[in-house]
Design a protein around this motif. Structure first.
Motif, PDB file in Angstrom:
ATOM      1  N   VAL A 161      40.116  10.242 -73.299  1.00 20.21           N
ATOM      2  CA  VAL A 161      39.845  11.075 -72.121  1.00 20.21           C
ATOM      3  C   VAL A 161      39.547  12.524 -72.512  1.00 20.21           C
ATOM      4  O   VAL A 161      40.037  13.032 -73.530  1.00 20.21           O
ATOM      5  N   GLY A 162      38.759  13.174 -71.673  1.00 15.32           N
ATOM      6  CA  GLY A 162      38.430  14.587 -71.863  1.00 15.32           C
ATOM      7  C   GLY A 162      38.029  15.184 -70.534  1.00 15.32           C
ATOM      8  O   GLY A 162      37.438  14.493 -69.687  1.00 15.32           O
ATOM      9  N   ALA A 163      38.333  16.476 -70.370  1.00 15.88           N
ATOM     10  CA  ALA A 163      37.924  17.169 -69.148  1.00 15.88           C
ATOM     11  C   ALA A 163      36.400  17.301 -69.167  1.00 15.88           C
ATOM     12  O   ALA A 163      35.823  17.535 -70.216  1.00 15.88           O
ATOM     13  N   CYS A 164      35.711  17.231 -68.015  1.00 15.24           N
ATOM     14  CA  CYS A 164      36.405  16.840 -66.832  1.00 15.24           C
ATOM     15  C   CYS A 164      35.717  15.681 -66.134  1.00 15.24           C
ATOM     16  O   CYS A 164      36.018  15.378 -64.987  1.00 15.24           O
ATOM     17  N   THR A 165      34.798  15.004 -66.841  1.00 12.14           N
ATOM     18  CA  THR A 165      34.216  13.800 -66.239  1.00 12.14           C
ATOM     19  C   THR A 165      35.331  12.791 -65.969  1.00 12.14           C
ATOM     20  O   THR A 165      35.365  12.139 -64.913  1.00 12.14           O
ATOM     21  N   ASP A 166      36.267  12.685 -66.910  1.00 13.33           N
ATOM     22  CA  ASP A 166      37.373  11.736 -66.721  1.00 13.33           C
ATOM     23  C   ASP A 166      38.351  12.212 -65.647  1.00 13.33           C
ATOM     24  O   ASP A 166      39.013  11.386 -65.017  1.00 13.33           O
ATOM     25  N   CYS A 167      38.451  13.544 -65.441  1.00 10.58           N
ATOM     26  CA  CYS A 167      39.297  14.046 -64.339  1.00 10.58           C
ATOM     27  C   CYS A 167      38.823  13.403 -63.044  1.00 10.58           C
ATOM     28  O   CYS A 167      39.614  12.934 -62.235  1.00 10.58           O
ATOM     29  N   ARG A 168      37.508  13.418 -62.861  1.00 10.41           N
ATOM     30  CA  ARG A 168      36.931  12.900 -61.606  1.00 10.41           C
ATOM     31  C   ARG A 168      37.045  11.392 -61.540  1.00 10.41           C
ATOM     32  O   ARG A 168      37.298  10.824 -60.471  1.00 10.41           O
ATOM     33  N   LYS A 169      36.853  10.742 -62.676  1.00 14.29           N
ATOM     34  CA  LYS A 169      36.939   9.269 -62.694  1.00 14.29           C
ATOM     35  C   LYS A 169      38.331   8.821 -62.222  1.00 14.29           C
ATOM     36  O   LYS A 169      38.455   7.960 -61.351  1.00 14.29           O
ATOM     37  N   PHE A 170      39.364   9.444 -62.788  1.00 13.39           N
ATOM     38  CA  PHE A 170      40.730   9.042 -62.427  1.00 13.39           C
ATOM     39  C   PHE A 170      41.071   9.457 -60.991  1.00 13.39           C
ATOM     40  O   PHE A 170      41.783   8.754 -60.286  1.00 13.39           O
ATOM     41  N   TRP A 171      40.554  10.621 -60.566  1.00 14.28           N
ATOM     42  CA  TRP A 171      40.851  11.060 -59.205  1.00 14.28           C
ATOM     43  C   TRP A 171      40.226  10.098 -58.191  1.00 14.28           C
ATOM     44  O   TRP A 171      40.822   9.773 -57.161  1.00 14.28           O
ATOM     45  N   THR A 172      39.025   9.619 -58.489  1.00 16.83           N
ATOM     46  CA  THR A 172      38.360   8.655 -57.604  1.00 16.83           C
ATOM     47  C   THR A 172      39.187   7.366 -57.537  1.00 16.83           C
ATOM     48  O   THR A 172      39.367   6.781 -56.464  1.00 16.83           O
ATOM     49  N   LYS A 173      39.741   6.942 -58.685  1.00 21.50           N
ATOM     50  CA  LYS A 173      40.589   5.738 -58.699  1.00 21.50           C
ATOM     51  C   LYS A 173      41.839   5.965 -57.852  1.00 21.50           C
ATOM     52  O   LYS A 173      42.285   5.071 -57.135  1.00 21.50           O
ATOM     53  N   TYR A 174      42.392   7.162 -57.957  1.00 23.69           N
ATOM     54  CA  TYR A 174      43.595   7.489 -57.185  1.00 23.69           C
ATOM     55  C   TYR A 174      43.294   7.454 -55.687  1.00 23.69           C
ATOM     56  O   TYR A 174      44.041   6.881 -54.892  1.00 23.69           O
ATOM     57  N   ARG A 175      42.146   8.062 -55.306  1.00 21.98           N
ATOM     58  CA  ARG A 175      41.773   8.073 -53.889  1.00 21.98           C
ATOM     59  C   ARG A 175      41.517   6.662 -53.361  1.00 21.98           C
ATOM     60  O   ARG A 175      41.759   6.363 -52.208  1.00 21.98           O
TER      61      ARG A 175
END
Ligand code: FES
Length: 567
Positions: A161-175
């Motif tokens: 993982v690396g900021a911040c494409t993965d930040c968004r990927k995981f946030w979308t999964k959370y949502r």
């Protein structure tokens, strides 16, 4: 006593009306720092330091500065660091873009007003590099950019993982309910684990690449990771080069020309770089008396293949891989037949001379493709024009879904960021995956000052149906680390009465990436009625200070959102 009027530490004296007194005072204070007279007689290199504890991306700058100083001293100069405004993406409100021009003004005036013969510009996080280049162009003294460099990646369970494409990927999964609160909090602690700028080809890495493509950094230095030993070596070499620059007298205005701006656009396109790069490069070009015309951008996009598979392009490689694969030099060598090779670079070599010295350098073809076998035959960004965007809009097709490129859809309108936040996840929201979501009033003259809100979240109820992408449009910007079929920078913006302000729920809109068009399919009589009913342009008479300056002088996205009085 040195009697140089226009060079060294005694240039630009404070105005006491008595020149000798001014010199006496300046030296008295300088000597309080322990400087010898012989040191004060050396050529002075200022170091624009953007270390700040509000800017985690620059947390390694103190160590880098020591290396820059070693280089300057070894080359016979006097190194004097000075602080300027520093901007980080997540610690500024309403957003960092609002302060890029303020940082450019600060940088310009401190270079001009303080006694330095050349300056090392130390930047990294998104807005800092363009702000420094803008300021240095206007100041007109010799300047060299030292990039802070990207972060290294980290691990979360099986994922790299690396900021911040993965930040968004995981946030979308959370949502979408795919991961729970405990897991997203664990991810939060793994996304950014070293100093440096975001680990993907986001805005910071794009602007670093642009700085090198313009010729404003030492060759091969833009993509070196922040914590790599090569970064320290580059810092020391930059210090040495800054002293040499005093002798050559090369100023940013001699390096940043229409030709080097076109080279930088080619690199931006070949990297599938950040959409923000278009705005910042337009602002830099404007300070140099050049232009970044969006129609020309399209011509260059048609003839510049996408070569680098660095996230958010593809799903595998990060900036540390790009550096190991050959970095910007490898991309420039592939693009050689398309570039203006006679442009001057910071080392006083032409681009042709630079690239000739690098012909045998290693390239990892998994990350950087040859010109003859690109990822895509065309560039990653394209400008759209039409009745919804008379002055243009931008889409990053390399990070979008091709099946959505030729499409007509029904508008689902949010009139502001607050409106969107209030309704996006409302189960009663009338929206399907085939609709076009529109965000209004998020452009440069809006109270939000053009935030990175163009990545409109997909409504929860659609996420839960498995929808991964849909067409979204706004006059806002988008993070360079984001992805999706997203039309940005629509100009003129809603806050000044642009056509995007006239869109209503249920209107039909046609998008054609192939034809580069974006049209609102509503007849002119109806639009005239809506235009007449628009509220008057925002009243700025009650604003004060920087807020007033920004809201009354910032230009539209195609002009780089610079202040109108700085061009
Ligand atoms: Fe600093 Fe991404 S937040 S580069």
């Amino acid at each position: 006593m040195t009697d140089k009027k226009e060079a060294g530490f005694l240039q630009g004296l404070a105005s006491y009306g008595d020149r000798d007194f001014s010199i006496y005072m300046r030296r008295a204070f300088a000597r309080s720092q322990g400087w010898q007279m012989s040191e004060l007689a050396r050529p002075v290199v200022g170091i624009a330091n953007t270390f700040s504890q509000f800017n985690p991306c620059h947390r390694h700058f103190p160590e880098l500065i020591q290396a820059v100083k070693r280089g300057i001293t070894a080359a016979g100069g006097l190194a004097l660091e000075f602080s300027t405004i520093s901007l980080h993406e997540s610690t500024l409100s309403p957003n960092s873009m609002k302060f890029r021009n303020l940082m450019a003004l600060d940088t310009e005036e401190m270079i001009r007003a303080q006694p330095m013969d050349a300056v090392v510009l130390m930047g990294g996080c998104d807005k800092t590099v363009p702000a420094q280049l803008m300021g240095a162009l206007s100041a007109g003294k010799p300047a060299i950019q030292l990039i802070g460099g990207p972060q290294m990646t980290s691990r979360f369970k099986d994922d790299r993982v690396g900021a911040c494409t993965d930040c968004r990927k995981f946030w979308t999964k959370y949502r979408a309910g795919e991961i729970d609160k405990a897991e997203i909090e664990a991810v939060e602690g793994r996304l950014v684990t070293t100093a440096g700028t975001c680990a993907v080809m986001g805005t910071a890495s794009t602007m670093a690449a642009i700085a090198e493509a313009l010729g404003m950094t030492l060759p091969g230095t833009a993509a070196i990771p922040a914590v790599h030993a090569d970064r320290l070596r580059a810092a020391e070499a930059t210090g040495v080069e800054a002293v040499r620059l005093i002798k050559s007298g090369l100023t940013p205005g001699q390096i940043i020309t229409q030709k080097s701006v076109e080279n930088a656009i080619r690199v931006l396109l070949a990297l599938g770089g950040s959409t923000n790069g278009v705005i910042h490069l337009a602002a830099i070009a404007g300070r140099a008396g050049c232009t970044l015309d969006l129609k020309r951008l399209n011509e260059l996009s048609d003839t510049t293949p996408l070569l680098a598979a660095v996230k958010p392009v593809g799903n595998e490689w990060y900036m540390e891989d790009f550096f190991a694969a050959g970095g910007i030099g490898a991309v420039l060598r592939e693009l050689k037949p398309l570039l203006h090779l006679d442009v001057m670079t910071i080392t006083s070599e032409t681009l042709a001379e630079r690239l000739a010295a690098e012909e045998e350098f290693y390239v990892d073809r998994r990350v950087i493709k040859p010109l003859a076998e690109p990822i895509e035959p065309q560039g990653g960004l394209v400008a759209l024009f039409g009745s919804l965007a008379p002055d243009g809009a931008i889409i990053k097709r390399s990070a979008a879904t091709p099946s959505l490129f030729e499409k007509e859809g029904r508008a689902v309108v949010f009139t502001s960021l607050d409106d969107m936040a209030a309704r996006i996840d409302d189960p009663a929201l009338d929206v399907t995956a085939d609709d076009f979501m529109i965000l209004q009033n998020a452009g440069p003259r809006s109270a939000y000052a053009m935030p990175e809100a163009g990545f409109l979240p997909i409504p929860k109820k659609l996420l839960q149906q498995g929808v991964k992408d849909m067409v979204r449009m706004s006059d806002a910007r988008m993070s360079g680390t984001a992805f999706g079929t997203i039309v940005l920078h629509i100009a003129p913006e809603a806050a000044i009465g642009g056509p995007i302000a006239l869109v209503r729920n249920g209107d039909r809109i046609r998008l054609s990436v192939k034809n580069r068009t974006l049209d609102l399919l509503v007849d002119e009589a109806e639009l005239a009625k809506r235009r007449a009913a628009l509220p008057k342009q925002a009243d700025t008479s009650g604003l004060k200070g920087y807020d007033k300056l920004f809201r009354t002088t910032v230009m539209q996205a195609p002009d780089g959102c610079d202040f109108d009085f700085c061009r």
